[in-house]
Design a protein around this motif. Structure first.
Motif, PDB file in Angstrom:
ATOM      1  N   PHE A   1      43.179  24.168   9.760  1.00 20.57           N
ATOM      2  CA  PHE A   1      42.061  24.992   9.320  1.00 20.57           C
ATOM      3  C   PHE A   1      41.783  24.716   7.852  1.00 20.57           C
ATOM      4  O   PHE A   1      42.624  24.188   7.124  1.00 20.57           O
ATOM      5  N   VAL A   2      40.568  25.055   7.464  1.00 21.20           N
ATOM      6  CA  VAL A   2      40.170  24.941   6.064  1.00 21.20           C
ATOM      7  C   VAL A   2      39.938  26.359   5.564  1.00 21.20           C
ATOM      8  O   VAL A   2      39.215  27.136   6.195  1.00 21.20           O
ATOM      9  N   GLY A   3      40.567  26.687   4.456  1.00 20.01           N
ATOM     10  CA  GLY A   3      40.368  27.985   3.836  1.00 20.01           C
ATOM     11  C   GLY A   3      39.579  27.829   2.553  1.00 20.01           C
ATOM     12  O   GLY A   3      39.848  26.919   1.764  1.00 20.01           O
TER      13      GLY A   3
ATOM     14  N   TRP B   1      37.691  27.264  -4.530  1.00 18.66           N
ATOM     15  CA  TRP B   1      38.299  26.019  -4.079  1.00 18.66           C
ATOM     16  C   TRP B   1      38.583  26.112  -2.590  1.00 18.66           C
ATOM     17  O   TRP B   1      38.493  27.172  -1.992  1.00 18.66           O
ATOM     18  N   PHE B   2      38.874  24.972  -1.998  1.00 18.64           N
ATOM     19  CA  PHE B   2      39.208  24.942  -0.581  1.00 18.64           C
ATOM     20  C   PHE B   2      40.610  24.377  -0.416  1.00 18.64           C
ATOM     21  O   PHE B   2      41.118  23.659  -1.279  1.00 18.64           O
TER      22      PHE B   2
ATOM     23  N   PHE C   1      42.974  17.479  -1.103  1.00 21.46           N
ATOM     24  CA  PHE C   1      42.681  16.046  -1.242  1.00 21.46           C
ATOM     25  C   PHE C   1      43.871  15.201  -0.798  1.00 21.46           C
ATOM     26  O   PHE C   1      44.197  14.190  -1.416  1.00 21.46           O
ATOM     27  N   GLY C   2      44.561  15.642   0.268  1.00 26.33           N
ATOM     28  CA  GLY C   2      45.696  14.909   0.811  1.00 26.33           C
ATOM     29  C   GLY C   2      46.993  15.082   0.043  1.00 26.33           C
ATOM     30  O   GLY C   2      48.017  14.521   0.427  1.00 26.33           O
TER      31      GLY C   2
ATOM     32  N   LEU D   1      48.985  15.192 -10.497  1.00 25.43           N
ATOM     33  CA  LEU D   1      47.598  15.305 -10.057  1.00 25.43           C
ATOM     34  C   LEU D   1      47.354  16.640  -9.347  1.00 25.43           C
ATOM     35  O   LEU D   1      46.358  17.321  -9.608  1.00 25.43           O
ATOM     36  N   ALA D   2      48.265  17.024  -8.456  1.00 29.48           N
ATOM     37  CA  ALA D   2      48.128  18.304  -7.746  1.00 29.48           C
ATOM     38  C   ALA D   2      48.160  19.477  -8.728  1.00 29.48           C
ATOM     39  O   ALA D   2      47.423  20.455  -8.564  1.00 29.48           O
TER      40      ALA D   2
END
Length: 156
Positions: A48-50, A59-60, A81-82, A117-118
């Motif tokens: 799912f996308v939140g 943000w998602f 983004f993975g 990066l995260a």
């Protein structure tokens, strides 16, 4: 000086049986009812996308369900983004008056360039610096658990 906190747990007794609490949690579309940050969820099978919001930040998060044990535990991994971000989950323990719900968060941003990066993306999208993330999540968990409890009580 204390070190970075990589995981947080909060618990609350909910006045509903474990299977009812699990059913509410497993319907990920309902997360917006109790989470102070989730504003919308788009389910896609075991993913799912939140869409989340905190003040002016939006943000998602792309999520994959990793534990789906009815009446016992529900958990999902969150990526952006993975890049691995966190595991969020709920352990359910029966009590005399309902269910002890333990919400947990485990930061999965651990090392190397992917972590850096995260971390940067997390700061840009959420406005929460890494050093304050655990405290912020603990406060959010308390709100989430209170709202979940109220929703389960109303449904009873």
């Amino acid at each position: 000086m204390t070190g970075r906190v990589w995981s947080v747990e909060e618990s609350l007794e909910v006045p509903a049986p474990p299977r009812a609490v699990y059913a509410a949690l497993a319907d990920v579309r309902r997360m917006a009812e109790w989470s102070p940050e989730v504003i919308w969820v788009w389910p896609r099978g075991d993913r799912f996308v939140g869409v989340n919001r905190k003040a002016c930040w939006v943000w998602f998060a792309t999520c994959r369900i990793v534990t789906a044990a009815p009446g016992r535990e529900f958990a999902f991994d969150n990526t952006t983004f993975g890049l691995p971000v966190a595991r969020w989950g709920y352990r359910l323990t029966p009590t005399e008056r309902g269910t002890l719900v333990t919400e947990y968060w485990i930061d999965r941003r651990r090392s190397g360039w992917r972590r850096r990066l995260a971390e940067l993306l997390g700061l840009v999208f959420t406005g929460t610096p890494p050093a304050r993330r655990a405290a912020h999540n603990r406060a959010s968990m308390r709100t989430t658990l209170r709202r979940l409890s109220a929703a389960c009580e109303r449904a009873d």
